[in-house]
Every structure is written in C-alpha cells, then in structure tokens.
Scaffold this active site. Structure first.
Site, PDB file in Angstrom:
ATOM      1  N   GLN A 129    -136.768-112.705 130.018  1.00 45.68           N
ATOM      2  CA  GLN A 129    -135.172-112.436 130.097  1.00 45.68           C
ATOM      3  C   GLN A 129    -134.824-112.088 131.254  1.00 45.68           C
ATOM      4  O   GLN A 129    -135.281-111.306 132.312  1.00 45.68           O
ATOM      5  CB  GLN A 129    -135.157-110.984 129.417  1.00 45.68           C
ATOM      6  CG  GLN A 129    -133.712-110.684 129.014  1.00 45.68           C
ATOM      7  CD  GLN A 129    -133.891-109.526 127.847  1.00 45.68           C
ATOM      8  OE1 GLN A 129    -134.091-109.754 126.808  1.00 45.68           O
ATOM      9  NE2 GLN A 129    -133.808-108.350 128.464  1.00 45.68           N
ATOM     10  N   GLY A 130    -133.550-112.754 131.810  1.00 47.59           N
ATOM     11  CA  GLY A 130    -132.931-112.312 133.203  1.00 47.59           C
ATOM     12  C   GLY A 130    -131.613-111.822 133.062  1.00 47.59           C
ATOM     13  O   GLY A 130    -130.356-112.368 132.765  1.00 47.59           O
ATOM     14  N   SER A 132    -131.029-108.061 133.929  1.00 47.61           N
ATOM     15  CA  SER A 132    -130.780-106.794 134.744  1.00 47.61           C
ATOM     16  C   SER A 132    -130.878-107.323 136.302  1.00 47.61           C
ATOM     17  O   SER A 132    -131.591-108.309 136.425  1.00 47.61           O
ATOM     18  CB  SER A 132    -132.001-105.655 134.882  1.00 47.61           C
ATOM     19  OG  SER A 132    -132.000-104.977 133.623  1.00 47.61           O
ATOM     20  N   SER A 164    -139.891-108.897 132.358  1.00 46.26           N
ATOM     21  CA  SER A 164    -141.423-108.870 132.064  1.00 46.26           C
ATOM     22  C   SER A 164    -141.972-110.278 132.016  1.00 46.26           C
ATOM     23  O   SER A 164    -141.508-111.306 131.373  1.00 46.26           O
ATOM     24  CB  SER A 164    -141.510-108.152 130.596  1.00 46.26           C
ATOM     25  OG  SER A 164    -140.549-107.220 130.422  1.00 46.26           O
ATOM     26  N   GLU A 247    -134.468-106.354 118.855  1.00 42.75           N
ATOM     27  CA  GLU A 247    -135.585-105.563 118.890  1.00 42.75           C
ATOM     28  C   GLU A 247    -135.772-104.673 117.917  1.00 42.75           C
ATOM     29  O   GLU A 247    -136.530-104.571 116.888  1.00 42.75           O
ATOM     30  CB  GLU A 247    -135.906-105.181 120.303  1.00 42.75           C
ATOM     31  CG  GLU A 247    -137.316-104.727 120.636  1.00 42.75           C
ATOM     32  CD  GLU A 247    -137.889-103.454 120.287  1.00 42.75           C
ATOM     33  OE1 GLU A 247    -138.795-103.374 119.529  1.00 42.75           O
ATOM     34  OE2 GLU A 247    -136.968-102.389 120.205  1.00 42.75           O
ATOM     35  N   GLU A 377    -131.699 -91.928 129.429  1.00 42.67           N
ATOM     36  CA  GLU A 377    -130.353 -91.288 129.713  1.00 42.67           C
ATOM     37  C   GLU A 377    -129.394 -92.197 128.969  1.00 42.67           C
ATOM     38  O   GLU A 377    -128.312 -91.580 128.527  1.00 42.67           O
ATOM     39  CB  GLU A 377    -130.177 -91.350 131.224  1.00 42.67           C
ATOM     40  CG  GLU A 377    -130.938 -90.318 132.103  1.00 42.67           C
ATOM     41  CD  GLU A 377    -132.566 -90.516 132.059  1.00 42.67           C
ATOM     42  OE1 GLU A 377    -132.778 -91.623 132.092  1.00 42.67           O
ATOM     43  OE2 GLU A 377    -133.130 -89.405 132.053  1.00 42.67           O
TER      44      GLU A 377
END
Lengths: 393, 365, 393, 365
Positions: A129-130, A132, A164, A247, A377
């Site tokens: 997954q690209g 962030s 990941s 997810e 957060e």
C-alpha cells in the site's frame, strides 16, 4: 472431502480446519523464522499461502465469482480461532492482497481490474500500500506524490513510507495527487502500480525492535497505464476510504485470538513452574485484570465483525475503539511481561517459541499497534468527533 | 458446578433482551431523570417508593426469577440489563439487595423455600436486606435462633434479611427488628445496621446461597457501575457541548476530546466485561463475575471522577449531577468484597480451572 | 520575650513557635469544627486570627512599614511546619486578606489604600475575591460584570462566583468591565468593594461534600467610590496578574506539610493496630509510593518558595507544576484511603479527628484542589505553552 | 547507621554542584550527542572508550571517592548529578558498575583496601563489574577461592568484580577470566556473564559492602533514568515543534500539549525524588533511595514510552532517538532489584524507623 465441503456443519468444519492445521503447520516454525533471512521469510510466507490456497482457505471469504468460497462470518471466526489455537503462521505478507485490495476493487474496480488482479492474489501475488508519505502521516490527505497524465499513461514522482512488506511486493495500491490546485481531498487519484516498473526503488526501514517490516518507496518517473486507475481521476480519496474501511477488525480479531492462546499458554507454564509472580499480590492481580480485558476485547471484536455485516456499519467508530483499547492493552501486557522477566528479559532476543519468551521484542513491536494504521491519537479524534459528536473547531 | 435455577429457563434471545432494555430505559428516563433524582436527594419526593411500585407492576423485580415462581426467567443477562439501566438513572431503591437475594434463594433454596419466597420478591411485596460484604461476618447461630449485628445493603423497611450463619444461610423476617439506617455519601442507596437477638429464621439455606448471593451482587454492582459511568459520561459530554469558554464550546478542545474518547473506550470495555460476566455467570467458578466487579467498579470510579473534573467548577457542586454518580460508583466499588480480594479469588478460580486441564477463556461453544 | 524576638536564632524561634502552639491550640478543635454552625466557624476563625496576631504571627512576612515583621522565607517555613506539626487551625477565612490583598496592594495600590486596608487585615478584616463569573471561569478575561462611572463613583452590575468565604467577608477585590468595546484584556478595572454596600447579595454554594466554602455574588447598582480603584481604569488585567501570582505556593506549602503529618499519623496508627492493608503487597507498595511523592512534592515546594525570592520568578511555571502534581497526588491519596476504608468509609461523615478518618469527605474535597484556583487543565496549558514553548495555534 | 566514608568529606555546596553539572553536561553534549551515540550503536565509533578516557581525565570517576584516595569527595549528591547527565546523553560505558563498586569499597573497605583500590577506580585504570541484581545470587566460597557464574553489569574488559559470597563480599581481578558479553536491547550498556573457577579474591569486604553497593546502584540508576527521561522528553518536544501535520506543528495540538505537560510534571517530581534520595542516601535505612529507584525508573519507562508514541511513525525506527532512551529506561527498571521488592524493603525500613519512634520524613534539620 475438502474442508469447504463441511461448511454446513460448523463443528465438523472446525474439526476439519483443526485437522488440516495439525497436518500442515511445521513444528518449530517460529524459532526458525526468528532467525530467518529475508529470502527464507519470503519463501515461508509463499509456502504458507500456497498451503492455505490448496485447502481452499486462502480467500474463503471472497465471493464465489472471484474464486472465493463465500464463507460466512461465523466460518471466518472458526478459521481465525483455529489458526490462533494452532499457533499457525500469519499471512503477514499478504494482508493488503487479502483484505485491502478486494475491499477496494469490489466496490470501485472495473470488471477488468477485478478479473485480472483478484485472480493473482490466490496465486500468491504480494500487494503493498502506497498511502503515507514522510510529511503526510496522520494528515494523509495532504499527500504530495505527483501523478501527471502523459498520453495513455500517468507519470509518478514522489515518496511513500510505512509500506508493509513493500520490499517483497509485486503490486502497489497507490495514492497520488493529480490536481495540486484543488482542495486537498479533491485532487487525489488512486492507482494500481506494478512494483517492477522502472523508477520504483524500495528501501527497508529498520525498526527499533530490529525488524524491517516496512519499506520506503522512492518513485521517479514511474509510468502507470491509465487503465490502472481505480475510480475516477481526482476521486481517489473516496476510493481510499473503502481501502481504509476494509480492515475493520479482521486482523485485530486474529491477533486477539492469538494473544488469548499465547497468554493462556504463558499462564499454564507459570502455574506448572510455580513462577514467583503468582505469589505476589500485586503482580497476580495485574495479570488476572489483563484476562478480563482480553475477554472484553474479544467480545468487542465479535461485536465489530457482526456490525460489519449490517448496513451503515461504516459510520460506526467501533473500529477505532477496538484499535485504541486493543493496542493499549497489548502494550500493557507486553510491558508487564517485560517487567517480570527482569534482567534476563533485557537480553536481546527476537521472537521466541515460548509464549512471551522475548517480551522486550513484543513490547517494542507493540508500537506498530499503537502508531501504525492510524495513530491512537487519530483514533481519539475519530471517536470524539464522529462517535461523540464533539465539535471540530 | 450444578445447573442452577436461573439457568433452567433457557437463555432469552438478544432481541428479547434489547426490547426489555428499551422498555426499562424508557420508564426510568421518564421517572428518574436528573430533576427527579435531585428532588429525591433533597427530600422533596419519595422517588424510591414510586419507582419500587412501578418496578413491581412492570415485572422488573421478577427479571431473574424463574417463571414458575412468578418471574420472567431472564437469567443473569436480563438482570445485568436491568441493573445497568438503574445505574444509568441513579435510581434510588433496594434493587441490588432484593434481586440478588432472590437469585440466591432461586439458586440455593429447595422448592418449598422457593415457593414461599420468590413470588413475594417478584411481586415487590417485600424487599430484602443482604450483608454489604457477604463474606465478612456471620450471625451467631444457636441451632434455633440467630443473634448479632450486620451492616447490610437494603431499605430501612426491608422485609427480610438473607444472612450467613456458621455453615449456612438464613432468611429472617425483619418486622419489628432493630434496624438503624446509616446515612451514606451515596444518597441513592441505603445501608442499614440490623441487630438481631434470638431471632427465629424463616428458612435455612445451604452454603451455596452465599456463593449465589455473592455472584448475583457482584454482577449487579458491575452492571450498575457500567450504567452509571456511561450515563454521567453522556451527560458530561452534553454539558461540554453547551459550556463555552475562550469563545467556543469546551467540547471542541482537543485535550478534552481525547479524554472523552478514552472514557468512551473504557465504557465500551466495561460493557463487554459485564456482558461476558453475565454470559458466564454460572460457569467458570465465578472468575469472570468477580473480575467484572473489580474492573468495572474501578473503571466507573475513574470515569465518574473525571466527569466531575470535566465539568469544571460546577462539577463539585451539589446541584449538578456528577457527584451523584461518583458517590454511587464509590459505594459500588466497596460493596460485595474488596476488589483486591475479588481478584485474588478470581486468580484462585483460574488456577483451579487451569490445573483441571480446562480453559476458562473459551467463548465459542 | 516574644516569639519574634528570637528570629535571629532559628532553632530557638522554632521552639518558641512550638511552645506557643502547644499553649494556644485547643485540643479537639477539629471535631468541634466538623459539626460547627457558620457562626461558630466564623467566631473560631476570628479567635484564631486574633491569637496569631497577639503572638505577632498574623502577618509576619509583611514589611515592617505595614505592620509585619519582615520575616524571611526560612522563618515562614518554620512557622508553617510547626503549625502543620501541631495540627493547628488553618486561617482559611483570611487567605485573601493575608496573601492576595497585600500581593496586589504592595505593587499597585496607592499609599492611602495600603495604609487604610492593610491595617485592617491585622485587626481581622475578612476579604474575598470577586474574579470568576458563571460564564467566565477558565476564560477569566471574558468577564462581563459592568462598572460604569457616575460622578465620583462607579456603579456595578453583574455576578461573581467561586468567591471563598464571601458570605463572611467585609471587603472584596473585584474585577469589572469598564470598557466593553475594548479587546477583552484591555477593558477591565480592578476595585476594592465594601461588602456592606447596598446591592451586594451573597448566596452560599453547596458543594458535593456538604460544605459551603464558596459564595455567589449578585451585584445590583452597587456604588464604589472612584478612589477604591486599584491601578488605572482599564488596566485591571495587569493588576489582577499580581493577585493571581501572589500565592505561588504559600498555601500549598502549608497543605503539603499538613498532609505529611497527617499521613505519618495515619501510618503510625495502622502499624500500631496491625491494619490488614499493611500485609497486602499491592496496597502497601501503593502507600510507600505516595510517601516518595509526598517527599518530592515537599522538595518541589521548597524550590518554589526559594525561586519566588529571585528576580524573574513570575515567568516560571513551577507553581503550575506544583499545583498539578500536588493536587493530583492528594486526590490519589484520598482515593486510596477511601478504597481501603471499605463500606464503613462510605458512611457519611465530615472532618474527623483521626487522620483520614473520613476519607470520602477528603476525597470529595480534593476537587477544590484540582478545579479551583485555575483548573488542572489550565495548568497544563500554562506548562505546555509558557514552560515548554509549545505554540498556541 | 555508622558514618561512612562518602559522608566524611563534608557536603559540597549547591553552587559547586551546579558548576560541576554544567561542566559535565557541556562535555557530554559535545561528545555524546545523538549522532555520536547512533554511530556508536551502529558500530562506527568507539564512543564508550573515548568517553571513558575523558571521564577519567576530568575526574568524573572520582566524584564519589574521598579526596584522600584520589577523588573529589562529592558524595551521593555529586554522583546523582553525574549519572543524571550520563543518562541524559545515553552515554555508553560501565559508569554505574564502576562508580557504585567504588562507593561500596569506600563505605565498607578497610583503609588498606581503600588505598589499594580507590585510586585505581578514580583514575579510570580499571572498570568494575557488579551483579546486575546484587541480592539475587552469591558465588561459592571455599574460604580460599570463589567459584560460580554471575550475570553482571559491566564492560567485557572489566578489571575487577565485586561480588557476594556467603556472608561477605569479594573483589576478584578479572584478567584472564571467562567473561561472555550478552547482547542487550539497551545498546549503551553491557551485561556480562562472568564464570569463575577457584578464583582467589584480591580483597574481602564485610556484608556492609552489599548494602552500600545496592544503595549506590539504586541511586545511580534512578538518576540515570531521570536524566534519560528528561532528555528524550526535551528532544521529543523539539521534534513536535518542527513536525507539521494538518497545516500546523503538532506541538500546537492541545491533546499533545497536555500530555507533554504531564510528562514535564512527572519529570519535575522524578528529579526531586532523586535529589531527596541523594540527600538521604546514608540515612533512613535506605528507604528513600529504594523508593526513588522504584518510582523514577517506572516513571522513566512511562515517559520514554510516551515519547516514542509522540514521535508517531518515526518513533519506533532505529534511526531516531526515542528507542535508545526507552531501552535504557527498561534496563534501568530491572537493575538492582525488582521494583516491587524495593518497595517492600522500603516499607520494612519505614516500619522499623517508625516503630523506633523516629520519623523518616523530616527534611529540615
């Protein structure tokens, strides 16, 4: 008779899964993986995926049209439970392939995209997954990786991080900015990128626990065919919501079940060996308190999985509550284990076969829970704003 | 462990329970809202008696009592729902004592004792008193009569006391007994000192009554605490949306939002602890009920304390709600048994189950 | 020879204070005050102030020019320590008179104001503070109580809240808005108000612990002579900073010393009676942990009092750190005491003579620490912004 | 308790200590900054050896050693300052082991032992190894020689071991001994397993050495933890001021500001615990040193853990600082003695002092 043939008799199905796991899971795999090279890790993950595939348990929850078995939630719970009970390997390297890719393509992909890419998953394609970027973590929508149209291709330049197993990936689901002048949520487009394209460079990120599970992607003039766009141009943010929502507790569920068996095994050993902490009022009480929280967490995850099947589930903040409570609990448990392990527990060791045999490894690793996949957060923001209706000012 | 009366009725389904919860919640929201509870506390309304009549007529007092004795047979899950809703509205009255005593009689009484007492509990004809901490002291037992003093949870006009003697438990009618009410910080429940001199028990129960009472009280207290904590959290967040400082509602301040999110998360976990304990109430050597009482009552003290703080200045005034829930949570925390001791007993239970080669953690059948 | 005559010999000074306290503090005063009527409370406070005055210990820290003895910090520490050790009464009702009024008048009052009003303090004048309003708590500068000039008077209309012992006060230091059109910090003026003026109404606020220490002020056409303004018109915010800064640990210091003796006495009783919690690993450890925090807090308070004597002290956030840590510790200690007191500790009781004899009273009362005098949330803002330089955005 | 050597030098005044702190801090900031420590961890720089030479030449290794044996006689307060600064820069090296062994020799050795050893420690000629948890295991003692294995804090090339035998303590020279370094999670300190077979002790000390060693190590570890926690908190806040998300530095988010304020408050309390313990290090039956070690090391674990979290994604990467301090804090937490046991021993000490009619809480003389 295959395992899937028993799907109408849940206890028999469970027995079949258990039997298969007993046959197929190699003893000592954990200790071996603790010191495995990257190549050994990849080979082992591929082998495990192939075994699951042979048994019909690679993509059992997908619709039959796309190679799945259309199994119900209750079956998936049984599978996850039995995998956890058997302490079988996780399909870590295939998380994006098994969950996020279909979660995106089913609602937003073209029929051609689904046919082509979903079929590859059962065959062992690794996806990453690209999303962030170094400067766009919690504030994902501020991403700056550029995609510029050039004929029937888009040309990509930019950087991605926290991807990941991207070091081993065949494909990437990629968020890019196609309109830098639009408001930040409106200029994003979503692509399928072949990781073997020229201009894709991946560097592993070394974590504090010594592992490298994440990669950093450096993209230089990478060309992606326009047909690899998912959804419409500049509508990628909406598509990404499907990815992020896909997810909703599935990985956490298996994790919580694993933790249950792990802590139970730890406790059995402690009892058998007469561990000193069992005679210490404070430590013993702390431990049984964890058990109450573990059980509550497992309840909560079941509630979440059930909720997912109901309409409107995507509005619920239960996934955030599950993540916040579950990852904090994991951290506290690992911290407890670290404390009671004393100086010996501070000796460097990776994954050990005995449950919590290297608590410091687990403790350092627990930050991926509290930070990755949306920091806790951000979870608190979501719970307060979407769940409790507290205003954003 | 033997199958107990409260199990035999068969488990109610979730839809039934949800409907019951809505019904109870609706009545209590109407009858026992903030204004009504404040009026009760200030001595201006007999809300406790009004609610008790209503509870009786609506069948609430029979939630946990098997059908054949005039109850609804909803078991521990039904009782957990009722107590959570009572806690949510800080409803005054001897519910924990009476409903738990009924469970003990249902679980440990023989049929004639059940026949004699359960319908009276179900109808609201009498309320019960039970030791505030059932394991701590016993009455003296001459073989014929009981004597001694017990600090009990229950109403000053409780009709019957369920209390321990050496190896057994007794039911003693309280008409004319020496009962002194102790003023408590929690204004919504009453604690009474009962002094008995050569009182003849109306019934004798075996020691199983103690375990059943403790289990029922622990679950009731846990549920009450979860409901109370959730309720004051909701009220606190609602207050924060209206209270403005620095030109904005304080609910918009991120530090307070994060704290509210943590409270909401704690509440979600507490609710599941109660639900899990209610499902397992008769199994696993009470491990989960005891842990739920310990964990949830402490969570409720944390949450209600923070709700006072989040209110700012008005939080510690008499006229606002937070102190009512905080005081309720603090009484709950020390009822039944000290939480450290409950955890020790849960640990002992866990060790026994584990050494017997079983797992106490199975959820699926 | 008076106590003050011994000021050059600190140990002798300490002995003299101790001797005086032994003579003057009536045994059983605490139990009597626990059930005292308002009149008895006031009479007792006035008697105590008169006794302190006779001994020269009412205002020993004030300059000699204004009736004080100009004692040093080390003497004040001795006095506070001995008062705490003797479990002597607090001069609660005189807090504003003894600390905030001089803290304001010394830097900002006219000579006439100082002469007139400081002299009254030693004679027993009770002062209260009219700062907070129902809608201006943490955001004090948003206050709306109006003062309008009318000849040589100002006419006051508005409401004040959280004014300690205002029910018994002779005078009030009052913040008002004189220019509603100016930015909020710029339109405030500071007055001395006679509490016997027509139009002043005080209603006590009932607290959750059953006490009424605070009052609410309703001000209707109250006339204040213009000469009673402290500082210049519309410059009241700056003057108020002196009031707010005047406390800087003085009350907390005595409180921490009292708590030290209180917890030590509690511990001696527990040891003597063989209290069960002493044999419980968890509870015993929790208790000794409090002692470490108590000692650290006392250290910190001494550091703060020393810092106050140095130039530039007002920029330090140490008072906020002291308040935040000290009040939270007090709350945890009271909560611990409440837990171990069991059901008996839930029986309603006010102040008891035995240390922590009514822990629930203390626990409920501890909120005045965490909320009044600037909530701990405001303390965190101050520490982060002024102390750590984290930006206000 | 007898007056010990480290007390006799007379207490240094605050100004002297402040000047020493500034000096130590300045050298360490220059030598052992983030880049240098990362280079050391990655095997690219012998920072530990460089620092050790410098420490020796600057007299740091003699901070706690009386003047007459080549030290500066700064006592526990001086040592606390030095260890806090070493912790602050996560300085690699066997300081805790060596300086604490020197204290034990100074406190419990006779004059000839002091003469023989203290100058060697003060000059940095040798470093010491000490048991990682001094109370847990002893060497076998034939009356002539010692045998056995001990897990020790110290450098692989430590020159001498201070270790317990039955009722006493021994100093054993380690030249040629069987020493195995155990790789630790904390990359800045080393733990070694020392295996002795019939080794002849160079000196024999009475059992007071054990108490002195434990006291010195506990204080050193507490101070190191306080310094480490403060340092990474400062670095974390600095990072938060530069890291932008949602169009602003994350240091501006109120929820994070409140957490930072809580960390700062915890650090202020931790510093005072160390200061108080250092002042009382030879009095009050070690109550305050033991409590300081327990409380401060746990506070440091809390703080350093939160600093990882406050960094977000980069927090758990190898290349950033937080993990170095977290690992240091976690090793500190388990050194000397388990914290629950330290609290138990402090409680026992407190009871003894109290029963003797004294107060352990006096601050003023």
């Amino acid at each position: 008779m295959s395992i899937l043939d028993k799907q109408n008799d849940l206890p028999a199905f469970r027995q079949a899964v258990r039997g298969w796991l007993g046959d197929v899971v190699p003893s000592g795999w954990k200790a071996r993986m603790a010191s495995a090279s990257n190549d050994e890790f990849i080979a082992f993950q591929r082998w495990w995926m192939a075994e699951r595939s042979k048994a019909g348990l690679a993509i059992p929850h997908w619709p039959k049209d796309y190679g799945g078995a259309g199994l119900s939630l209750r079956h998936l719970i049984v599978i996850a439970d039995e995998i956890a009970r058997a302490d079988a390997p996780q399909a870590r390297m295939f998380t994006i392939s098994l969950i996020h890719l279909p979660g995106t393509l089913f609602p937003h992909g073209t029929e051609a995209q689904k046919r082509r890419h979903l079929a590859g998953v059962a065959k062992g394609d690794v996806w990453c997954q690209g999303f962030s970027e170094p400067n766009s973590g919690s504030d994902l929508a501020s991403l700056r990786c550029r995609a510029v149209r050039d004929g029937d291709h888009y040309v990509i330049n930019g950087q991605k991080i926290w991807s990941s197993y991207s070091m081993y990936a065949d494909w990437c689901i990629l968020l890019t900015r196609t309109d830098p002048d639009a408001p930040k949520h409106r200029g994003i487009s979503y692509f399928i990128m072949d990781m073997r394209s020229p201009g894709v460079e991946v560097r592993p990120i070394r974590q504090a626990n010594g592992r490298s599970e994440f990669g950093e992607l450096f993209l230089t003039d990478v060309r992606i065919p326009a047909e690899n766009m998912i959804g419409r141009e500049n509508d990628g943010w909406r598509v990404a919501q499907a990815t992020l929502a896909s997810e909703r507790g599935v990985i956490a569920f298996e994790g919580a079940e694993r933790q249950r068996y792990e802590i139970e095994a730890f406790y059995r050993r402690a009892l058998a060996s007469g561990a000193p902490w069992l005679r210490d009022d404070q430590l013993r009480r702390e431990f049984v308190g964890f058990l109450a929280e573990i059980q509550a967490g497992r309840h909560l995850l079941r509630r979440l999985l059930e909720e997912n099947e109901r309409p409107g589930a995507s509005a619920s903040v239960l996934p955030s509550i599950v993540k916040l409570s579950g990852t904090a609990l994991r951290q506290r448990i690992c911290s407890f284990m670290t404390r009671i392990a004393g100086v010996d527990g501070q000796a460097f060791a990776m994954l050990a076969e005995a449950p919590f045999g290297s608590p410091m490894f687990e403790f350092m690793g627990a930050f991926t829970g509290t930070i990755a996949g949306g920091t806790n957060e951000i979870m608190r923001n979501i719970i307060a704003e979407r769940g409790l209706g507290m205003p954003r000012v | 462990m033997a199958t107990t009366a409260s199990e035999t009725a068969g488990p109610p389904d979730q839809a039934t329970l949800d409907a019951l919860r809505d019904g109870v919640a609706g009545v209590l929201a109407e009858q026992s809202g903030s204004t009504a509870v404040h009026a009760f506390i200030d001595g201006k309304r007999p809300l406790d008696r009004d609610l008790w009549s209503q509870a009786a007529s609506l069948g609430w007092l029979g939630f946990g009592i098997p059908d054949e004795y005039g109850g609804l047979g909803l078991g521990a899950r039904g009782l957990a729902i009722l107590h959570a809703e009572l806690g949510r509205q800080a409803a005054p009255g001897p519910y924990i004592a009476t409903l738990s005593a009924a469970q003990a009689v249902a679980d440990a009484g023989n049929d004639s004792i059940r026949q004699a007492w359960l319908p009276r509990f179900a109808s609201g004809e009498i309320s019960a008193a039970v030791p505030a901490t059932p394991g701590s002291a016993a009455l003296a037992w001459s073989g014929q009569a009981v004597s001694g003093t017990l600090r009990c949870l229950g109403a000053p006009d409780a009709g019957v006391l369920l209390a321990p003697v050496a190896d057994a438990w007794v039911l003693v009618e309280l008409a004319g007994a020496d009962v002194t009410a102790t003023p408590m910080w929690d204004p919504t429940r009453t604690v009474i000192d009962i002094r008995l001199q050569q009182a003849k028990p109306a019934a004798l129960l075996d020691d199983g009554a103690g375990a059943a009472l403790t289990r029922a009280m622990a679950l009731a207290v846990a549920a009450d605490s979860a409901g109370a904590a959730r309720s004051i959290t909701e009220r606190t967040i609602a207050y924060m949306k209206t209270r403005e400082q620095f030109g904005q509602p304080i609910a918009g301040f991120q530090a307070l939002k994060h704290r509210a999110a943590d409270l909401a998360t704690k509440l979600a976990v507490a609710d599941e602890m109660v639900a899990h304990a209610a499902e397992r109430a008769a199994a696993d050597a009470d491990i989960w009920v005891m842990l739920a009482k310990a964990e949830v009552t402490e969570a409720a003290v944390f949450v209600t304390t923070d709700c006072v703080q989040l209110h700012g200045g008005v939080g510690f005034t008499w006229d606002f709600d937070p102190h009512i829930f905080l005081k309720r949570a603090r009484l709950n925390e020390v009822l039944v048994m000290a939480n450290p001791v409950l955890r020790d007993q849960a640990a002992a239970g866990l060790a026994a189950v584990t050494q017997a080669g079983r797992s106490a953690l199975e959820l699926e059948p």
